[in-house]
Design a protein around this motif. Structure first.
Motif, short mmCIF file in Angstrom:
data_model
loop_
_atom_site.label_atom_id
_atom_site.label_comp_id
_atom_site.label_asym_id
_atom_site.label_seq_id
_atom_site.Cartn_x
_atom_site.Cartn_y
_atom_site.Cartn_z
N ALA A 189 0.81 -1.22 0.00
CA ALA A 189 0.00 0.00 0.00
C ALA A 189 0.84 1.27 0.00
O ALA A 189 0.39 2.32 -0.44
CB ALA A 189 -0.93 0.00 1.21
N THR A 190 2.08 1.18 0.52
CA THR A 190 2.95 2.37 0.59
C THR A 190 3.95 2.42 -0.56
O THR A 190 4.76 3.35 -0.62
CB THR A 190 3.69 2.40 1.93
OG1 THR A 190 4.41 1.17 2.11
CG2 THR A 190 2.72 2.58 3.09
N SER B 297 -2.44 1.25 -5.71
CA SER B 297 -3.81 1.59 -6.07
C SER B 297 -4.56 2.16 -4.87
O SER B 297 -4.19 1.95 -3.72
CB SER B 297 -4.54 0.35 -6.58
OG SER B 297 -4.72 -0.59 -5.52
N GLU B 298 -5.65 2.86 -5.17
CA GLU B 298 -6.48 3.41 -4.09
C GLU B 298 -7.09 2.30 -3.25
O GLU B 298 -7.28 2.45 -2.04
CB GLU B 298 -7.58 4.30 -4.69
CG GLU B 298 -7.10 5.66 -5.16
CD GLU B 298 -6.46 6.45 -4.02
OE1 GLU B 298 -7.02 6.47 -2.91
OE2 GLU B 298 -5.39 7.04 -4.25
N ALA B 299 -7.41 1.17 -3.89
CA ALA B 299 -7.99 0.04 -3.16
C ALA B 299 -7.00 -0.49 -2.12
O ALA B 299 -7.39 -0.81 -0.99
CB ALA B 299 -8.38 -1.06 -4.14
N ARG C 278 -4.50 1.20 -0.77
CA ARG C 278 -4.33 2.22 0.26
C ARG C 278 -5.50 2.17 1.25
O ARG C 278 -5.31 2.31 2.47
CB ARG C 278 -4.22 3.60 -0.37
CG ARG C 278 -2.96 3.81 -1.21
CD ARG C 278 -3.02 5.17 -1.91
NE ARG C 278 -1.91 5.35 -2.83
CZ ARG C 278 -0.75 5.90 -2.51
NH1 ARG C 278 -0.56 6.32 -1.28
NH2 ARG C 278 0.20 6.03 -3.42
N ALA C 279 -6.70 2.00 0.72
CA ALA C 279 -7.88 1.94 1.59
C ALA C 279 -7.85 0.69 2.46
O ALA C 279 -8.21 0.73 3.64
CB ALA C 279 -9.15 1.96 0.73
N TRP D 130 -5.19 -0.89 3.53
CA TRP D 130 -4.20 -0.71 4.59
C TRP D 130 -4.70 0.28 5.65
O TRP D 130 -4.50 0.08 6.85
CB TRP D 130 -2.87 -0.23 4.02
CG TRP D 130 -1.89 0.18 5.09
CD1 TRP D 130 -1.33 1.40 5.27
CD2 TRP D 130 -1.39 -0.64 6.15
NE1 TRP D 130 -0.51 1.41 6.36
CE2 TRP D 130 -0.53 0.16 6.93
CE3 TRP D 130 -1.58 -1.96 6.52
CZ2 TRP D 130 0.14 -0.31 8.05
CZ3 TRP D 130 -0.93 -2.45 7.64
CH2 TRP D 130 -0.08 -1.64 8.39
N ALA D 131 -5.38 1.34 5.20
CA ALA D 131 -5.92 2.31 6.16
C ALA D 131 -6.88 1.63 7.14
O ALA D 131 -6.88 1.94 8.34
CB ALA D 131 -6.63 3.43 5.41
#
Length: 418
Positions: free
Chosen positions: A174-175, A180-182, A184-185, A187-188
């Motif tokens: 994710a980093t 991708s935004e998916a 990153r989301a 991992w958030a």
């Protein structure tokens, strides 16, 4: 949370003394979740301080107390299940099954009240669920019970190790540049297990410093999340530790049935092997700058040592009891252990009044080291009041209520006077 010898109403002093130490020791860690934002319990970066006296408070507790006192308390609960079932089998009242499951039903009810109205980190609900599951196993051979308990804890360790590996892989993906935004989301969302969301601490501080309903709202959010996790984390850990406690009690560990040499061997294993290993994990956490995922990974590794350090603590106290040393202190610990249910819950009532806005409003104001003054005050109160109370009454006040609910009739309370 009682310790009467099988088939009689007689107390087993050594068990009560160890339980007294455990109920005091649990506060060393619970105080963090009672008076600081929730994530401070996971990582001192998020509250309480990481330098000077605050660092050493965290480090010493991390090595000697965090998870160890709870493990000991849980093992003793497993031992108590065997004791109470044996007494019920020998008596003429309720049988062992009815006694056990009635006790756990009322423990569950009281635990839910405790979790939402006084302390979000309640352990009673977990004990009620875990105790209901393992009660049928109580008559297995002691060594098999110990092996099963160790097996459950080993499986939980393997699961946690796999889980933190997955988290680390997700974080890397994710980093990475171009993630991708998916990802990153994902991992958030996943990182909320380790990383405090922005603004979370400020919101908790505002609510806990507010009125009773504000604190109830803050407590309910976290307590409900923790209870959802019981089947995946706290529950299996409690099951494993209770099984260990059942087996060790039947092997005579908690009732001074082992030789002095055997207790010394447990102390050597705990203090000469497990403590240095845990201390090395603590140093690595510090060296990482308390990086959340690394901290979690190292805590998974140090979970291996919890039972060994807990049993080493118990062995020290058991040998003190055997030698007849520090009799006044031992007597007060015994009384605290006999009233462990009352003292555990009373601690939460007192600290809620110390930290919440409807009391002194100190939530978020005290550092880790400063919180030790609150711990010392509560310890002094428990040690000072338990023995005089039991000189006049048969049970602690909440023990008496619990017994009366289980039997569904008022139990004798005051001791007969000469």
């Amino acid at each position: 949370m009682t310790s009467e010898s099988p088939g009689t109403g007689e107390r087993i002093l050594s068990i009560d003394v160890v339980r007294g130490m455990a109920v005091l020791g649990i506060l060393l860690m619970n105080i963090v979740a009672m008076g600081l934002p929730t994530y401070a319990y996971l990582n001192p970066v998020y509250g309480g301080g990481t330098t000077g006296a605050d660092f050493w408070t965290w480090a010493v507790n991390n090595v000697l107390a965090d998870g160890k006192m709870r493990a000991l308390f849980t093992m003793l609960f497993g031992a108590s299940m065997v004791l109470i079932a044996s007494r019920a089998e020998a008596g003429s009242g309720l049988g062992p099954v009815q006694t056990h499951y009635r006790r756990l039903f009322w423990m569950f009810v009281i635990g839910m009240i405790h979790a939402y109205f006084f302390f979000l980190g309640d352990i009673l609900v977990t004990y009620a669920l875990a105790g209901a599951l393992i009660f049928p196993l109580r008559k297995l051979s002691p060594r098999l019970l110990v092996a099963l308990g160790a097996g459950v804890l080993a499986a939980l360790f393997a699961w946690h190790l796999y889980d933190v590996g997955q988290a680390r892989a997700l974080m890397a993906a994710a980093t990475a540049p171009g993630a991708s935004e998916a990802l990153r989301a994902a991992w958030a969302e996943a990182s909320q297990t380790y990383v405090m969301p922005p603004g979370f601490a400020d919101q908790e501080i505002a609510l806990f410093r507010g009125d009773f309903m504000d604190a109830l709202e803050a407590r309910a959010r976290i307590a409900s999340l923790l209870q959802v996790l019981i089947p995946f984390d706290a529950g299996p850990e409690a099951v494993g530790q209770m099984l260990l406690g059942m087996g060790l009690f039947r092997l005579g560990f908690f009732s001074l049935g082992w030789s002095t040499r055997a207790y010394l061997a447990v102390m050597v294993l705990g203090y000469a092997a497990a403590v240095p290993f845990t201390a090395s994990m603590t140093w690595l956490i510090h060296q990482s700058g308390f990086e959340p995922v690394r901290l979690h990974e190292l805590e998974v590794w140090q979970s291996i040592t919890r039972p060994f350090i807990a049993l080493a603590h118990a062995s020290v106290l058991l040998l003190i009891v055997r030698a007849g040393l520090f009799r006044s202190l031992v007597s007060r610990l015994e009384a605290a252990g006999r009233m462990a249910f009352t003292n555990y819950l009373m601690t939460s009532v007192i600290t809620s009044l110390v930290f919440c806005g409807y009391g002194l409003g100190l939530y978020g104001h005290l550092s880790r080291a400063e919180q030790l003054w609150v711990v010392a005050g509560v310890w002094a109160l428990i040690l000072l009041w338990s023995r005089p109370w039991l000189a006049r009454f048969r049970y602690g006040p909440l023990e008496w209520i619990w017994r009366s609910l289980v039997q569904w009739k008022r139990q004798p309370f005051r001791k007969a006077t000469a």
